[in-house]
Design a protein around this motif. Structure first.
Motif, PDB file in Angstrom:
ATOM      1  N   LEU A   1      20.902  19.744  24.921  1.00  0.00           N
ATOM      2  CA  LEU A   1      19.486  19.731  24.552  1.00  0.00           C
ATOM      3  C   LEU A   1      19.279  19.199  23.136  1.00  0.00           C
ATOM      4  N   LEU A   2      20.212  19.486  22.238  1.00  0.00           N
ATOM      5  CA  LEU A   2      20.079  19.065  20.840  1.00  0.00           C
ATOM      6  C   LEU A   2      20.762  17.732  20.553  1.00  0.00           C
ATOM      7  N   SER A   3      21.333  17.095  21.542  1.00  0.00           N
ATOM      8  CA  SER A   3      22.070  15.838  21.326  1.00  0.00           C
ATOM      9  C   SER A   3      21.472  14.745  22.215  1.00  0.00           C
ATOM     10  N   ILE A   4      20.521  13.975  21.623  1.00  0.00           N
ATOM     11  CA  ILE A   4      19.859  12.897  22.358  1.00  0.00           C
ATOM     12  C   ILE A   4      20.005  11.604  21.557  1.00  0.00           C
ATOM     13  N   ASP A   5      20.551  10.593  22.190  1.00  0.00           N
ATOM     14  CA  ASP A   5      20.721   9.280  21.563  1.00  0.00           C
ATOM     15  C   ASP A   5      19.751   8.317  22.254  1.00  0.00           C
ATOM     16  N   TYR A   6      18.903   7.640  21.453  1.00  0.00           N
ATOM     17  CA  TYR A   6      17.874   6.773  22.052  1.00  0.00           C
ATOM     18  C   TYR A   6      18.487   5.648  22.876  1.00  0.00           C
ATOM     19  N   ASN A   7      19.747   5.276  22.560  1.00  0.00           N
ATOM     20  CA  ASN A   7      20.413   4.202  23.307  1.00  0.00           C
ATOM     21  C   ASN A   7      20.702   4.608  24.759  1.00  0.00           C
ATOM     22  N   ARG A   8      20.823   5.903  24.992  1.00  0.00           N
ATOM     23  CA  ARG A   8      21.086   6.398  26.359  1.00  0.00           C
ATOM     24  C   ARG A   8      20.174   7.598  26.644  1.00  0.00           C
TER      25      ARG A   8
ATOM     26  N   VAL B   1      11.893  10.950  26.486  1.00  0.00           N
ATOM     27  CA  VAL B   1      12.687   9.718  26.416  1.00  0.00           C
ATOM     28  C   VAL B   1      11.930   8.664  25.606  1.00  0.00           C
ATOM     29  N   GLN B   2      10.616   8.527  25.850  1.00  0.00           N
ATOM     30  CA  GLN B   2       9.818   7.527  25.133  1.00  0.00           C
ATOM     31  C   GLN B   2       9.786   7.793  23.635  1.00  0.00           C
ATOM     32  N   THR B   3       9.647   9.049  23.244  1.00  0.00           N
ATOM     33  CA  THR B   3       9.617   9.405  21.819  1.00  0.00           C
ATOM     34  C   THR B   3      10.935   9.056  21.154  1.00  0.00           C
ATOM     35  N   ALA B   4      12.054   9.355  21.783  1.00  0.00           N
ATOM     36  CA  ALA B   4      13.377   9.060  21.208  1.00  0.00           C
ATOM     37  C   ALA B   4      13.578   7.554  21.074  1.00  0.00           C
ATOM     38  N   GLN B   5      13.146   6.809  22.077  1.00  0.00           N
ATOM     39  CA  GLN B   5      13.333   5.357  22.027  1.00  0.00           C
ATOM     40  C   GLN B   5      12.436   4.708  20.964  1.00  0.00           C
ATOM     41  N   ASN B   6      11.205   5.169  20.845  1.00  0.00           N
ATOM     42  CA  ASN B   6      10.297   4.597  19.853  1.00  0.00           C
ATOM     43  C   ASN B   6      10.798   4.837  18.444  1.00  0.00           C
ATOM     44  N   ALA B   7      11.345   6.008  18.173  1.00  0.00           N
ATOM     45  CA  ALA B   7      11.829   6.336  16.831  1.00  0.00           C
ATOM     46  C   ALA B   7      13.259   5.893  16.611  1.00  0.00           C
TER      47      ALA B   7
ATOM     48  N   VAL C   1      19.525  14.555  12.450  1.00  0.00           N
ATOM     49  CA  VAL C   1      18.747  13.481  13.053  1.00  0.00           C
ATOM     50  C   VAL C   1      18.840  12.247  12.164  1.00  0.00           C
ATOM     51  N   THR C   2      19.131  11.121  12.802  1.00  0.00           N
ATOM     52  CA  THR C   2      19.051   9.824  12.115  1.00  0.00           C
ATOM     53  C   THR C   2      18.124   8.922  12.930  1.00  0.00           C
ATOM     54  N   ASN C   3      17.476   7.911  12.238  1.00  0.00           N
ATOM     55  CA  ASN C   3      16.573   7.011  12.956  1.00  0.00           C
ATOM     56  C   ASN C   3      16.786   5.579  12.490  1.00  0.00           C
ATOM     57  N   SER C   4      15.940   4.700  13.000  1.00  0.00           N
ATOM     58  CA  SER C   4      16.126   3.267  12.747  1.00  0.00           C
ATOM     59  C   SER C   4      15.893   2.888  11.297  1.00  0.00           C
TER      60      SER C   4
END
Length: 237
Positions: A130-137, A165-171, A202-205
């Motif tokens: 739950l706490l480990s989400i990578d926008y690439n996958r 999923v959309q929030t993780a990919q956008n950020a 958390v890291t982002n683009s």
């Protein structure tokens, strides 16, 4: 004159023989009386002829040999050995029974510990996902959380999966979670409540890197088929 002497001698000889015969008859009667008395009355302290004494000694020797060869003495020895063997068998059976009880108790403790570990592992695995989400996958990661869930939590998370999923990919965010500690609060045959202390980064683009954030969670775990999964997750202040 000579004839008178011969007559006297013959007379005396006849008297002597008669006396001897009488003595022998008296001795015979005495022996018969003694034999009759020995057969009908207890033995008394009387002198016995030498032949009787020898017979008694032979009888005593025969009795001694009979005592030594008496098979009952062997049965007595065999009986003592049997008792000893039975005692050893009883002790051995008692030891085996005690060992069996110890093994059963150990198996019960091991099974209980395994059940507790299974509940804790289910909570740890679910919260880490739950706490480990990578926008690439992101889709795969969100689906992994759904696969580790059941009941109310699975239904709620599945409804918001697309937005997540959309929030993780956008950020272009990458979150990494880890469990610091976990303990079982209570348990049942089909689940339990696990308390966890976790953290995530958390890291982002844009290159931002946030310091680890601490989380405290109360996770209910329930059986789903042959596995335990998260059925409810609450964040504890």
């Amino acid at each position: 004159m000579a004839a008178d002497v011969d007559a006297e001698v013959l007379a005396e000889l006849a008297e002597a023989e008669a006396a001897e015969a009488e003595a022998e008859a008296e001795a015979a009667r005495a022996r018969a009386t003694a034999a009759r008395l020995r057969g009908s009355a207890p033995a008394t302290e009387t002198l016995e002829p030498a032949e009787d004494i020898e017979d008694c000694e032979l009888e005593d020797e025969d009795e001694d040999e009979a005592v030594e060869l008496d098979p009952r003495s062997w049965w007595a020895r065999i009986g003592a050995v049997t008792v000893a063997v039975i005692a050893v068998v009883i002790v051995a059976i008692g030891s085996l029974a005690a060992t069996g009880l110890m093994l059963v108790a150990h198996q019960k403790v091991a099974a209980h510990q395994a059940h507790q570990n299974e509940l804790i592992d289910a909570a740890r695995t679910g919260v880490t996902a739950l706490l480990s989400i990578d926008y690439n996958r992101a889709k795969d990661d969100v689906q992994h959380v759904i696969d580790l869930s059941t009941g109310t939590f699975k239904a709620d998370f599945s409804r918001g999966a697309e937005d997540f999923v959309q929030t993780a990919q956008n950020a272009k965010a990458v979150t990494v979670g880890s469990i610091k500690s976990a303990a079982l609060e209570n348990e049942t045959a089909d689940g339990g409540l696990v308390l966890l202390a976790a953290s995530s980064t958390v890291t982002n683009s844009s290159g931002a890197h946030q310091d680890p954030r601490a989380w405290r969670m109360s996770v209910t775990v329930a059986r789903d088929g042959d596995k335990y999964k998260m059925s409810n997750v609450e964040f504890v202040p």
